[in-house]
Motif scaffolding. Structure first.
Motif, mmCIF file in Angstrom:
data_model
loop_
_atom_site.group_PDB
_atom_site.id
_atom_site.type_symbol
_atom_site.label_atom_id
_atom_site.label_comp_id
_atom_site.label_asym_id
_atom_site.label_seq_id
_atom_site.Cartn_x
_atom_site.Cartn_y
_atom_site.Cartn_z
ATOM 1 N N SER A 1 0.910 -1.254 -0.039
ATOM 2 C CA SER A 1 0.080 -0.049 -0.001
ATOM 3 C C SER A 1 0.863 1.174 0.126
ATOM 4 N N GLY A 2 0.351 2.479 0.242
ATOM 5 C CA GLY A 2 1.084 3.616 0.369
ATOM 6 C C GLY A 2 0.295 4.798 0.264
ATOM 7 N N HIS A 3 1.065 6.061 0.161
ATOM 8 C CA HIS A 3 0.663 7.077 -0.235
ATOM 9 C C HIS A 3 0.964 7.631 -1.466
ATOM 10 N N LEU A 4 0.212 7.910 -2.585
ATOM 11 C CA LEU A 4 0.680 8.738 -3.792
ATOM 12 C C LEU A 4 0.897 10.265 -3.388
ATOM 13 N N ILE A 5 2.039 10.626 -3.366
ATOM 14 C CA ILE A 5 2.287 11.971 -3.009
ATOM 15 C C ILE A 5 2.070 13.095 -4.024
ATOM 16 N N ASP A 6 2.754 12.540 -5.397
ATOM 17 C CA ASP A 6 2.533 13.447 -6.651
ATOM 18 C C ASP A 6 2.318 12.708 -7.752
ATOM 19 N N MET A 7 1.437 13.074 -8.784
ATOM 20 C CA MET A 7 1.444 12.635 -9.996
ATOM 21 C C MET A 7 0.814 13.692 -10.844
ATOM 22 N N GLY A 8 1.897 14.513 -11.189
ATOM 23 C CA GLY A 8 1.420 15.929 -12.042
ATOM 24 C C GLY A 8 2.507 16.422 -12.686
ATOM 25 N N TYR A 9 2.247 17.729 -12.981
ATOM 26 C CA TYR A 9 3.258 18.630 -13.697
ATOM 27 C C TYR A 9 3.777 19.722 -12.717
ATOM 28 N N ASP A 10 5.273 20.008 -12.640
ATOM 29 C CA ASP A 10 5.817 21.032 -11.914
ATOM 30 C C ASP A 10 6.006 22.087 -12.734
ATOM 31 N N LYS A 11 5.320 23.075 -12.790
ATOM 32 C CA LYS A 11 5.748 24.273 -13.619
ATOM 33 C C LYS A 11 7.234 24.868 -13.183
ATOM 34 N N ALA A 12 7.710 24.915 -12.068
ATOM 35 C CA ALA A 12 9.195 25.568 -12.039
ATOM 36 C C ALA A 12 10.438 24.730 -12.568
ATOM 37 N N THR A 13 10.029 23.406 -12.785
ATOM 38 C CA THR A 13 11.054 22.621 -13.217
ATOM 39 C C THR A 13 10.772 22.064 -14.679
ATOM 40 N N SER A 14 9.611 22.444 -14.920
ATOM 41 C CA SER A 14 8.963 21.831 -16.396
ATOM 42 C C SER A 14 9.231 20.573 -16.459
ATOM 43 N N SER A 15 8.629 19.921 -15.258
ATOM 44 C CA SER A 15 8.953 18.419 -15.193
ATOM 45 C C SER A 15 7.431 17.522 -14.855
ATOM 46 N N ALA A 16 7.520 16.550 -15.427
ATOM 47 C CA ALA A 16 6.376 15.707 -14.923
ATOM 48 C C ALA A 16 6.890 14.889 -13.570
ATOM 49 N N VAL A 17 6.147 14.777 -12.749
ATOM 50 C CA VAL A 17 6.723 14.130 -11.416
ATOM 51 C C VAL A 17 5.993 13.158 -10.887
ATOM 52 N N VAL A 18 6.271 11.949 -10.425
ATOM 53 C CA VAL A 18 5.567 10.830 -9.883
ATOM 54 C C VAL A 18 6.269 10.648 -8.654
ATOM 55 N N ARG A 19 5.729 10.649 -7.333
ATOM 56 C CA ARG A 19 6.255 10.601 -6.129
ATOM 57 C C ARG A 19 5.535 9.651 -5.128
ATOM 58 N N PHE A 20 5.919 8.577 -4.622
ATOM 59 C CA PHE A 20 5.013 7.552 -3.868
ATOM 60 C C PHE A 20 5.747 7.190 -2.694
#
Length: 191
Positions: free
Chosen positions: A122-141
Motif C-alpha cells: 500500500s502507500g501514499h501517492l504524494i505526487d502525479m502531476g506537472y511541476d511548472k518551476a522545473t518543467s517536469s512531470a513528477v511521480v512520487r510514492f
C-alpha cells in the motif's frame, strides 16, 4: 387552442440544443499503461498466504480528482487545461503496479484485500502531476510493504521527466513514463 398545441413541440425542439446531459469531455484523457504487462494467456496461481496484495494508495485531495495537477509554486496548485485522467490517479497507479508485478510473473498478484496472510503493498501517492518551476512531470510514492508476522517496511520512490511543456500531448506520455519507472522500482523492491 390549435396554435398552442403546435407551439409546444416547436418550443421543445428549440430548447433541445440548450440541454446537456453531461460535461463535454476534454480533448485529452490520460491513462497509465504498463511498459511490461503480463503476456496474453499468462496464468498464475497460489494461495493468499503467498500472494502479493496491491491496495489502492491514499492520496491528498489535489490528486483525488480526475484533473491533472500543476504545481505552480510551493503553495499554489492549478490544473492542466484540456486534460483529465480516465480514473482517479491513485486507482490507475494501483493497477499499474499490479500489472508491472504480474508482468514479472514471479508471484500471484491480487488487487483486493482478502484479509488473509500474504504480502500487502500500500502507500501514499504524494505526487502525479506537472511541476511548472522545473518543467517536469513528477511521480512520487511512499510505499508500505507489510509482510506476514507484522513486519512493515516503507520506502519513498520518485521519478521525474524534465524539460517538457505544460501541454497535454507531452505531459500525458511523460507522466506515464515516470509512473512506469516508479512502478518498476517498487516491483524491484517487493521482489
Amino acid at each position: 387552442m390549435r396554435k398552442l398545441l403546435l407551439a409546444a413541440p416547436l418550443l421543445a425542439l428549440s430548447l433541445g440544443g440548450c440541454v446537456s446531459f453531461g460535461a463535454k469531455p476534454p480533448p485529452t484523457l490520460f491513462n497509465l499503461t504498463p511498459d511490461h504487462p503480463a503476456a496474453a494467456g499468462a496464468t498464475s496461481s497460489g494461495t493468499y498466504a503467498n500472494a502479493i496484495v496491491v491496495l489502492e494508495p491514499t492520496a491528498d485531495q489535489r490528486l483525488d480528482v480526475l484533473r491533472v495537477p500543476v504545481q505552480v509554486d510551493p503553495s499554489s496548485v492549478a490544473y492542466l487545461q484540456k486534460a483529465l485522467w480516465v480514473a482517479r490517479p491513485a486507482r490507475l497507479f494501483q493497477h499499474l503496479i499490479a500489472e508491472t508485478l504480474r508482468g514479472r510473473g514471479t508471484r500471484l498478484v491480487v488487487e483486493a484485500d482478502p484479509g488473509m496472510g500474504g504480502l500487502r503493498l500500500s502507500g501514499h501517492l504524494i505526487d502525479m502531476g506537472y511541476d511548472k518551476a522545473t518543467s517536469s512531470a513528477v511521480v512520487r510514492f511512499d510505499a508500505v510493504k507489510e509482510g506476514p508476522g507484522g513486519r512493515v517496511e516503507t520506502k519513498r520512490f520518485e521519478s521525474t521527466v524534465s524539460g517538457i511543456e505544460a501541454k497535454p500531448e507531452v505531459v500525458g506520455p511523460a507522466l506515464n513514463q515516470a509512473a512506469n519507472t516508479v512502478a518498476g522500482q517498487v516491483a524491484d523492491w517487493v521482489g
